[in-house]
Design an enzyme around this catalytic site. Structure first.
Site, mmCIF file in Angstrom:
data_model
loop_
_atom_site.group_PDB
_atom_site.id
_atom_site.type_symbol
_atom_site.label_atom_id
_atom_site.label_comp_id
_atom_site.label_asym_id
_atom_site.label_seq_id
_atom_site.Cartn_x
_atom_site.Cartn_y
_atom_site.Cartn_z
ATOM 1 N N ARG A 14 52.530 74.907 84.264
ATOM 2 C CA ARG A 14 53.852 75.362 84.735
ATOM 3 C C ARG A 14 54.874 74.621 83.876
ATOM 4 O O ARG A 14 55.088 73.416 84.033
ATOM 5 C CB ARG A 14 54.022 75.025 86.218
ATOM 6 C CG ARG A 14 55.395 75.341 86.807
ATOM 7 C CD ARG A 14 55.438 74.893 88.267
ATOM 8 N NE ARG A 14 56.776 74.928 88.824
ATOM 9 C CZ ARG A 14 57.301 75.965 89.474
ATOM 10 N NH1 ARG A 14 56.590 77.064 89.621
ATOM 11 N NH2 ARG A 14 58.523 75.904 89.968
ATOM 12 N N HIS A 17 56.536 84.882 85.025
ATOM 13 C CA HIS A 17 55.839 84.240 86.141
ATOM 14 C C HIS A 17 54.791 85.229 86.678
ATOM 15 O O HIS A 17 54.936 85.771 87.774
ATOM 16 C CB HIS A 17 56.857 83.882 87.229
ATOM 17 C CG HIS A 17 56.355 82.923 88.254
ATOM 18 N ND1 HIS A 17 55.069 82.462 88.294
ATOM 19 C CD2 HIS A 17 56.985 82.342 89.328
ATOM 20 C CE1 HIS A 17 54.922 81.629 89.320
ATOM 21 N NE2 HIS A 17 56.060 81.546 89.959
ATOM 22 N N GLN A 33 53.142 85.014 90.309
ATOM 23 C CA GLN A 33 53.995 85.389 91.426
ATOM 24 C C GLN A 33 53.943 86.894 91.669
ATOM 25 O O GLN A 33 53.842 87.356 92.809
ATOM 26 C CB GLN A 33 55.442 84.965 91.150
ATOM 27 C CG GLN A 33 56.419 85.342 92.248
ATOM 28 C CD GLN A 33 56.134 84.643 93.561
ATOM 29 O OE1 GLN A 33 56.137 83.413 93.622
ATOM 30 N NE2 GLN A 33 55.874 85.406 94.624
ATOM 31 N N ASP A 90 66.034 86.312 94.446
ATOM 32 C CA ASP A 90 65.664 84.994 93.935
ATOM 33 C C ASP A 90 66.950 84.182 93.811
ATOM 34 O O ASP A 90 68.051 84.735 93.870
ATOM 35 C CB ASP A 90 64.957 85.136 92.582
ATOM 36 C CG ASP A 90 64.350 83.832 92.089
ATOM 37 O OD1 ASP A 90 64.260 82.879 92.881
ATOM 38 O OD2 ASP A 90 63.975 83.764 90.907
ATOM 39 N N CYS A 128 60.679 85.000 96.180
ATOM 40 C CA CYS A 128 59.621 84.146 95.627
ATOM 41 C C CYS A 128 59.735 82.692 96.092
ATOM 42 O O CYS A 128 58.806 81.919 95.882
ATOM 43 C CB CYS A 128 59.607 84.234 94.113
ATOM 44 S SG CYS A 128 61.189 83.909 93.318
ATOM 45 N N ARG A 162 50.168 83.685 97.143
ATOM 46 C CA ARG A 162 50.068 83.012 95.851
ATOM 47 C C ARG A 162 48.656 82.461 95.688
ATOM 48 O O ARG A 162 48.029 82.614 94.631
ATOM 49 C CB ARG A 162 51.097 81.883 95.746
ATOM 50 C CG ARG A 162 52.530 82.321 95.472
ATOM 51 C CD ARG A 162 52.708 82.823 94.039
ATOM 52 N NE ARG A 162 52.306 81.830 93.063
ATOM 53 C CZ ARG A 162 53.090 80.813 92.658
ATOM 54 N NH1 ARG A 162 54.312 80.682 93.139
ATOM 55 N NH2 ARG A 162 52.662 79.961 91.758
#
Length: 359
Positions: free
Chosen positions: A158, A185, A188, A277, A317, A345
């Site tokens: 990450r 991402h 996700q 988001d 998210c 996830r």
């Protein structure tokens, strides 16, 4: 969570993905809304700055895979989730295997979901925080990749710069999973698709409306739309549209209907999912006050969800800034599926890890 900063983009040297080239992705002329709806199959293409090694699988971008592979991973996620939910702990395909988890930015969901999932399936995950490696500063990324490959069976990272994940994949001799970069991402969106299948009954043919900044989450939705047919709309303020080359690539794929608009009220009509988001991600906090002004009218509130219609679910998210990009009322509403989404996830990533390890 999303994390994108225009000054963090870098040129992907030698990549077969020209839409990753470095440029200022923020202040530009708004893109017109163009729609395409016909379907076409696309095959798996090479990832990173060099072709993958024979027999090695990475998970870096959603459009590295064809439709059948994505759907098989989602089916596997449902299967393994059901097994874990039943309390059965006999399925341990990662017994005796280890995974390095590289973090150059803080995380709750990514760390806990990967570590828990890998452990439940019999493996051992090792957390390497920002001060443990200082990748690219204390030690070159190519050296990190080659050393960890000699210790571990899989690497998850990450990171901020997308080039870092590409370099890890180029030099590693074990599978590399993209746990998030400033560009995309993918884990996700796999979790999001899984959640939609569970709550809507399908993923293909749905209408997903993202309201907010055209960030790494949006880029991943666009790359998914290059593979799976659905209607994707990004409603964002002028100057905050997603990367133009990624939008162009998704449209040229001819798989999905793609729209970029500056009108959230018109965008959400008939949505199956309204998605939000944070407006200012990690690396953008100094812009938070300015963004709150620019993004006025893009908050997902009760009125916007009413326009979307009674069948629309709300997704985020996380982490969410309640009262900023979304109201507390919407997060806590009965049609909010943000917490099943967060749980997924782990289940989606379990399926990704099983895929790259050939299990």
């Amino acid at each position: 969570m999303a994390a994108i900063s225009c000054h963090c983009y870098c040129t992907v040297r030698g990549s077969d993905k020209p839409y990753l080239s470095g440029q200022n992705l923020r202040r530009r002329t708004p893109l017109p809304a163009v729609s395409v709806s016909f379907r076409r199959r696309i095959s798996c293409i090479a990832t990173s700055a060099a072709p993958q090694k024979v027999g090695q699988k990475n998970f870096l971008h959603l459009d590295d895979f064809d439709k059948d592979t994505i759907l098989k991973m989602l089916d596997r996620a449902l299967e393994v989730k059901s097994l874990l939910k039943s309390g059965d702990r006999t399925f341990r395909p990662f017994e005796g295997k280890t995974m390095s988890m590289i973090f150059t930015k803080p995380s709750m969901r990514t760390r806990v979901s990967f570590e828990t999932g890998f452990t439940l399936l019999g493996g051992h995950a090792i957390y390497l925080g920002p001060d443990d490696i200082q990748m690219g500063k204390r030690e070159e990324t190519r050296d990190v990749a080659r050393v960890l490959s000699r210790y571990n069976d899989i690497i998850m990272a990450r990171v901020f710069a997308h080039q870092d994940i590409l370099d890890l994949a180029k030099y590693a001799t074990v599978p590399v999973i993209n746990g998030l970069t400033d560009y995309n991402h993918p884990c996700q969106i796999m979790a999001d698709a899984l959640t939609m299948i569970e709550h809507i009954g399908r993923f293909e043919g749905t209408k997903v409306v993202y309201v907010g900044d055209g960030n790494n989450i949006v880029h991943s939705w666009l790359l998914m739309a290059s593979v799976i047919p659905f209607h994707f709309v990004c409603a964002c303020p002028k100057g905050f549209e997603p990367d133009a080359k990624t939008v162009e690539k998704a449209r040229k794929a001819g798989i999905s209907k793609i729209e970029i608009t500056n009108d959230p009220k018109e965008a959400v009509k008939g949505a199956d999912v309204v998605y939000s988001d944070v407006w200012a991600s990690m690396g953008q906090k100094e812009e938070a006050a300015h963004r709150r002004e620019v993004f006025k009218g893009f908050q997902v509130d009760h009125n916007l969800m009413n326009i979307a219609g009674s069948k629309a679910f709300f997704m985020h998210c996380l982490p969410a800034e309640r009262g900023v990009e979304v109201t507390d009322e919407v997060v806590e509403a009965s049609n909010s599926i943000v917490f099943p989404q967060a749980e997924n996830r782990m289940h989606a990533q379990n399926a990704v890890m099983l895929h790259v390890l050939g299990k």
